[in-house]
Write an enzyme that holds these catalytic residues in place. Structure first.
Site, PDB file in Angstrom:
ATOM      1  N   HIS A  46      23.706  11.309   4.612  1.00  0.00           N
ATOM      2  CA  HIS A  46      22.275  11.147   4.327  1.00  0.00           C
ATOM      3  C   HIS A  46      21.684  12.362   3.633  1.00  0.00           C
ATOM      4  O   HIS A  46      20.467  12.545   3.608  1.00  0.00           O
ATOM      5  CB  HIS A  46      21.502  10.858   5.623  1.00  0.00           C
ATOM      6  CG  HIS A  46      21.805   9.496   6.178  1.00  0.00           C
ATOM      7  ND1 HIS A  46      21.411   9.120   7.447  1.00  0.00           N
ATOM      8  CD2 HIS A  46      22.465   8.439   5.662  1.00  0.00           C
ATOM      9  CE1 HIS A  46      21.820   7.875   7.673  1.00  0.00           C
ATOM     10  NE2 HIS A  46      22.466   7.435   6.603  1.00  0.00           N
ATOM     11  N   ASN A 106      26.772   9.903  24.180  1.00  0.00           N
ATOM     12  CA  ASN A 106      25.341   9.819  23.861  1.00  0.00           C
ATOM     13  C   ASN A 106      24.521  10.066  25.113  1.00  0.00           C
ATOM     14  O   ASN A 106      25.035   9.947  26.243  1.00  0.00           O
ATOM     15  CB  ASN A 106      25.049   8.415  23.277  1.00  0.00           C
ATOM     16  CG  ASN A 106      23.928   8.443  22.264  1.00  0.00           C
ATOM     17  OD1 ASN A 106      23.895   9.273  21.363  1.00  0.00           O
ATOM     18  ND2 ASN A 106      22.963   7.546  22.450  1.00  0.00           N
TER      19      ASN A 106
HETATM   20  C1  BV8 Z   1      21.409   1.444   2.488  1.00  0.00           C
HETATM   21  C2  BV8 Z   1      16.278  10.139   5.770  1.00  0.00           C
HETATM   22  C3  BV8 Z   1      22.269   0.068   0.833  1.00  0.00           C
HETATM   23  C4  BV8 Z   1      16.916  11.433   5.975  1.00  0.00           C
HETATM   24  C5  BV8 Z   1      17.060   8.222   6.992  1.00  0.00           C
HETATM   25  C6  BV8 Z   1      22.313  -3.811   6.968  1.00  0.00           C
HETATM   26  C7  BV8 Z   1      23.302  -3.288   6.135  1.00  0.00           C
HETATM   27  C8  BV8 Z   1      23.007  -2.281   5.228  1.00  0.00           C
HETATM   28  C9  BV8 Z   1      21.701  -1.750   5.160  1.00  0.00           C
HETATM   29  C10 BV8 Z   1      20.724  -2.273   5.992  1.00  0.00           C
HETATM   30  C11 BV8 Z   1      21.019  -3.305   6.878  1.00  0.00           C
HETATM   31  N1  BV8 Z   1      19.885  -3.617   7.509  1.00  0.00           N
HETATM   32  C12 BV8 Z   1      18.872  -2.817   7.080  1.00  0.00           C
HETATM   33  C13 BV8 Z   1      19.346  -1.993   6.146  1.00  0.00           C
HETATM   34  C14 BV8 Z   1      18.571  -0.979   5.435  1.00  0.00           C
HETATM   35  C15 BV8 Z   1      18.471   0.362   6.161  1.00  0.00           C
HETATM   36  C16 BV8 Z   1      18.564   0.268   7.648  1.00  0.00           C
HETATM   37  O1  BV8 Z   1      19.618   0.445   8.241  1.00  0.00           O
HETATM   38  N2  BV8 Z   1      17.429   0.031   8.287  1.00  0.00           N
HETATM   39  C17 BV8 Z   1      17.407  -0.012   9.741  1.00  0.00           C
HETATM   40  C18 BV8 Z   1      16.152   0.698  10.256  1.00  0.00           C
HETATM   41  C19 BV8 Z   1      17.468  -1.458  10.179  1.00  0.00           C
HETATM   42  N3  BV8 Z   1      19.511   1.240   5.674  1.00  0.00           N
HETATM   43  C20 BV8 Z   1      19.316   1.909   4.522  1.00  0.00           C
HETATM   44  O2  BV8 Z   1      18.336   1.759   3.822  1.00  0.00           O
HETATM   45  C21 BV8 Z   1      20.405   2.871   4.093  1.00  0.00           C
HETATM   46  N4  BV8 Z   1      20.759   2.555   2.739  1.00  0.00           N
HETATM   47  O3  BV8 Z   1      21.735   0.642   3.310  1.00  0.00           O
HETATM   48  O4  BV8 Z   1      21.627   1.293   1.165  1.00  0.00           O
HETATM   49  C22 BV8 Z   1      22.012  -0.212  -0.567  1.00  0.00           C
HETATM   50  C23 BV8 Z   1      22.600  -1.316  -1.086  1.00  0.00           C
HETATM   51  C24 BV8 Z   1      22.383  -1.601  -2.387  1.00  0.00           C
HETATM   52  C25 BV8 Z   1      21.579  -0.773  -3.160  1.00  0.00           C
HETATM   53  C26 BV8 Z   1      20.997   0.355  -2.624  1.00  0.00           C
HETATM   54  C27 BV8 Z   1      21.208   0.635  -1.294  1.00  0.00           C
HETATM   55  C28 BV8 Z   1      19.938   4.314   4.086  1.00  0.00           C
HETATM   56  C29 BV8 Z   1      19.872   4.830   5.502  1.00  0.00           C
HETATM   57  C30 BV8 Z   1      19.442   6.305   5.521  1.00  0.00           C
HETATM   58  C31 BV8 Z   1      17.971   6.363   5.722  1.00  0.00           C
HETATM   59  N5  BV8 Z   1      17.541   7.751   5.890  1.00  0.00           N
HETATM   60  N6  BV8 Z   1      16.392   9.366   7.017  1.00  0.00           N
HETATM   61  C32 BV8 Z   1      16.136  12.175   7.039  1.00  0.00           C
HETATM   62  O5  BV8 Z   1      14.900  12.237   6.912  1.00  0.00           O
HETATM   63  O6  BV8 Z   1      16.773  12.661   7.980  1.00  0.00           O
HETATM   64  S1  BV8 Z   1      17.200   7.356   8.462  1.00  0.00           S
HETATM   65  C33 BV8 Z   1      17.309   8.369   9.813  1.00  0.00           C
HETATM   66  O7  BV8 Z   1      18.013   7.597  10.816  1.00  0.00           O
HETATM   67  C34 BV8 Z   1      18.122   9.635   9.680  1.00  0.00           C
HETATM   68  O8  BV8 Z   1      18.894   9.705   8.504  1.00  0.00           O
HETATM   69  C35 BV8 Z   1      19.056   9.571  10.873  1.00  0.00           C
HETATM   70  O9  BV8 Z   1      20.175  10.298  10.636  1.00  0.00           O
HETATM   71  C36 BV8 Z   1      19.298   8.117  10.956  1.00  0.00           C
HETATM   72  C37 BV8 Z   1      19.907   7.630  12.216  1.00  0.00           C
HETATM   73  O10 BV8 Z   1      19.125   8.075  13.329  1.00  0.00           O
HETATM   74  P1  BV8 Z   1      19.894   8.804  14.545  1.00  0.00           P
HETATM   75  O11 BV8 Z   1      20.563  10.000  13.983  1.00  0.00           O
HETATM   76  O12 BV8 Z   1      20.724   7.828  15.264  1.00  0.00           O
HETATM   77  O13 BV8 Z   1      18.685   9.309  15.422  1.00  0.00           O
HETATM   78  P2  BV8 Z   1      17.867   8.449  16.501  1.00  0.00           P
HETATM   79  O14 BV8 Z   1      16.635   9.226  16.820  1.00  0.00           O
HETATM   80  O15 BV8 Z   1      17.743   7.038  16.036  1.00  0.00           O
HETATM   81  O16 BV8 Z   1      18.800   8.435  17.796  1.00  0.00           O
HETATM   82  C38 BV8 Z   1      19.085   9.650  18.452  1.00  0.00           C
HETATM   83  C39 BV8 Z   1      20.121   9.340  19.516  1.00  0.00           C
HETATM   84  O17 BV8 Z   1      20.514  10.574  20.126  1.00  0.00           O
HETATM   85  C40 BV8 Z   1      19.610   8.443  20.636  1.00  0.00           C
HETATM   86  O18 BV8 Z   1      20.558   7.411  20.860  1.00  0.00           O
HETATM   87  C41 BV8 Z   1      19.532   9.372  21.858  1.00  0.00           C
HETATM   88  O19 BV8 Z   1      19.897   8.694  23.055  1.00  0.00           O
HETATM   89  C42 BV8 Z   1      20.540  10.419  21.519  1.00  0.00           C
HETATM   90  N7  BV8 Z   1      20.236  11.735  22.103  1.00  0.00           N
HETATM   91  C43 BV8 Z   1      19.015  12.321  22.218  1.00  0.00           C
HETATM   92  N8  BV8 Z   1      19.159  13.542  22.794  1.00  0.00           N
HETATM   93  C44 BV8 Z   1      20.493  13.713  23.035  1.00  0.00           C
HETATM   94  C45 BV8 Z   1      21.169  12.570  22.592  1.00  0.00           C
HETATM   95  N9  BV8 Z   1      22.506  12.431  22.711  1.00  0.00           N
HETATM   96  C46 BV8 Z   1      23.185  13.445  23.264  1.00  0.00           C
HETATM   97  N10 BV8 Z   1      22.595  14.589  23.716  1.00  0.00           N
HETATM   98  C47 BV8 Z   1      21.267  14.754  23.612  1.00  0.00           C
HETATM   99  N11 BV8 Z   1      20.690  15.885  24.073  1.00  0.00           N
END
Ligand code: BV8
Length: 239
Positions: free
Chosen positions: A108, A201
Site C-alpha cells: 500500500h 491478532n
Molecule cells: C484494489 C491507504 C483493484 C494507505 C488504504 C474485492 C476484491 C478486490 C477489491 C475490492 C473488493 N471489494 C472491495 C474492494 C475495493 C477495496 C476494498 O477492499 N474495500 C474494502 C473496504 C471492502 N480495495 C481497494 O480499493 C484496493 N485496490 O482492490 O484495486 C483494482 C482493480 C482494477 C483497477 C484498479 C484497482 C486498495 C486497498 C488499499 C486501500 N488503502 N489506505 C493508508 O492510508 O494507510 S486501506 C487501509 O486498510 C490501510 O492501507 C490498511 O493497511 C488497510 C488494512 O487495514 P488493517 O491494517 O487491517 O487495519 P485495521 O485497523 O483494519 O485492523 C487492525 C487490526 O489490528 C485489528 O484486527 C485489530 O484487532 C488488530 N490489532 C490492534 N491492536 C493490536 C492488534 N493486533 C495485535 N496487537 C495489537 N496491539
C-alpha cells in the site's frame, strides 16, 4: 522453510501509531472516501495532505516495537537455515525496516515517500507535503502526493507477492482486520495452494474462520514467542 507474513496496522499499534477500524481508529474520525481515494485527493488535496502530514509527523517520533524486532530476528534466523521470510505489509510506516527486516514489500506504499503525478518521480519525503510544492524533478506544482495506494488504486508488487505466496510453506497474518482486498484474500489463496495458515491478532479478524491456527493477544507479546518457537524447531505445534 519459506514463510510469507502479511502485516497490518495492528503490528504498529503498540508503537503508538493508530489503526483504522478499531474503536478509536482513523476511520472512526475521518472519512476514508474523502482522505484515501483519488477522487478525494482531486476534490480536496489540502485535506488529504493534512491527514498524511499528521501521520508522517507521528511516524517520525515512533519507535519499532518488540514485534517488529522479532520479525527482524526471524528473517535472519530463516536465512541462516537456508529458508526465507517474505514480509508483505499493508502498512505505510517504516517500522519493519527499523525493526531489522531487510526486505519489506509495501503493497500500500510508503508514508515517507512522495510521488509526482506529472512526471512519476518517487522520492524519499520526510517533510509536510502541499499542493503548491514543486516536484524536485519536473519543477511543476500541483502534482505532489503521498506515495500510498488509495482505495480503487492497484496495490503495488502484486506479481511478486503472488509468486512468493504460492512458494511459501506457511502463511502468517499479523495485526490486520482482514477487511481490505486484495490483501484480505491472500489467506484463501494460501489455503487453495495447500499452505498452512496462522493468524496472530488482538481479536479475531473478519476471515479468522479460514485460518488453521489462531493466536489472540498483543503483537508485542505473541510475535516474539511465536518467532522463538519457529526458530527453535520449525512450525509451532498446532494450537
Ligand atoms: C484494489 C491507504 C483493484 C494507505 C488504504 C474485492 C476484491 C478486490 C477489491 C475490492 C473488493 N471489494 C472491495 C474492494 C475495493 C477495496 C476494498 O477492499 N474495500 C474494502 C473496504 C471492502 N480495495 C481497494 O480499493 C484496493 N485496490 O482492490 O484495486 C483494482 C482493480 C482494477 C483497477 C484498479 C484497482 C486498495 C486497498 C488499499 C486501500 N488503502 N489506505 C493508508 O492510508 O494507510 S486501506 C487501509 O486498510 C490501510 O492501507 C490498511 O493497511 C488497510 C488494512 O487495514 P488493517 O491494517 O487491517 O487495519 P485495521 O485497523 O483494519 O485492523 C487492525 C487490526 O489490528 C485489528 O484486527 C485489530 O484487532 C488488530 N490489532 C490492534 N491492536 C493490536 C492488534 N493486533 C495485535 N496487537 C495489537 N496491539
Amino acid at each position: 522453510m519459506n514463510i510469507f507474513i502479511l502485516t497490518g496496522a495492528g503490528i504498529s499499534a503498540e508503537s503508538g501509531l493508530g489503526t483504522f477500524r478499531d474503536k478509536d481508529g482513523a476511520w472512526s474520525k475521518f472519512d476514508p472516501m474523502k482522505l484515501a481515494t483519488p477522487q478525494g485527493f482531486r476534490r480536496a488535496p489540502d485535506d488529504v495532505h493534512h491527514f498524511y502530514n499528521m501521520r508522517r509527523r507521528d511516524l517520525l517520533t515512533a519507535e519499532p516495537n518488540a514485534a517488529h524486532q522479532a520479525l527482524g530476528r526471524l528473517e535472519a534466523g530463516l536465512a541462516e537455515r537456508g529458508g526465507e521470510l517474505f514480509l508483505c505489509t499493508q502498512n505505510i510506516d517504516n517500522l519493519h525496516e527499523r525493526g531489522g527486516v531487510r526486505r519489506v514489500v509495501h503493497m500500500h506504499g510508503e508514508l515517507l515517500k512522495a510521488r509526482c503525478t506529472h512526471c512519476g518521480l518517487v522520492a524519499e519525503w520526510h517533510e509536510d507535503l502541499a499542493v503548491e510544492l514543486p516536484c524536485p524533478d519536473c519543477k511543476r506544482t500541483g502534482g505532489m502526493r503521498p506515495h500510498v495506494v488509495w482505495f480503487e488504486e492497484m496495490p503495488l508488487h502484486m506479481d511478486e507477492i503472488f509468486d512468493a505466496l504460492v512458494g511459501a510453506e506457511l502463511f502468517v497474518s499479523i495485526g490486520t482486520s482482514g477487511a481490505v482486498y486484495p490483501a484480505a484474500g491472500f489467506v484463501q489463496s494460501a489455503k487453495h495452494a495447500g499452505i498452512r495458515t496462522c493468524e496472530i491478532n488482538l481479536d479475531p479478524s473478519e476471515n479468522a474462520f479460514v485460518f488453521d491456527e489462531r493466536r489472540y493477544g498483543p503483537a508485542t507479546e505473541l510475535v516474539p514467542l511465536w518467532v522463538d518457537e519457529v526458530l527453535a524447531g520449525g512450525f509451532p505445534a498446532r494450537a
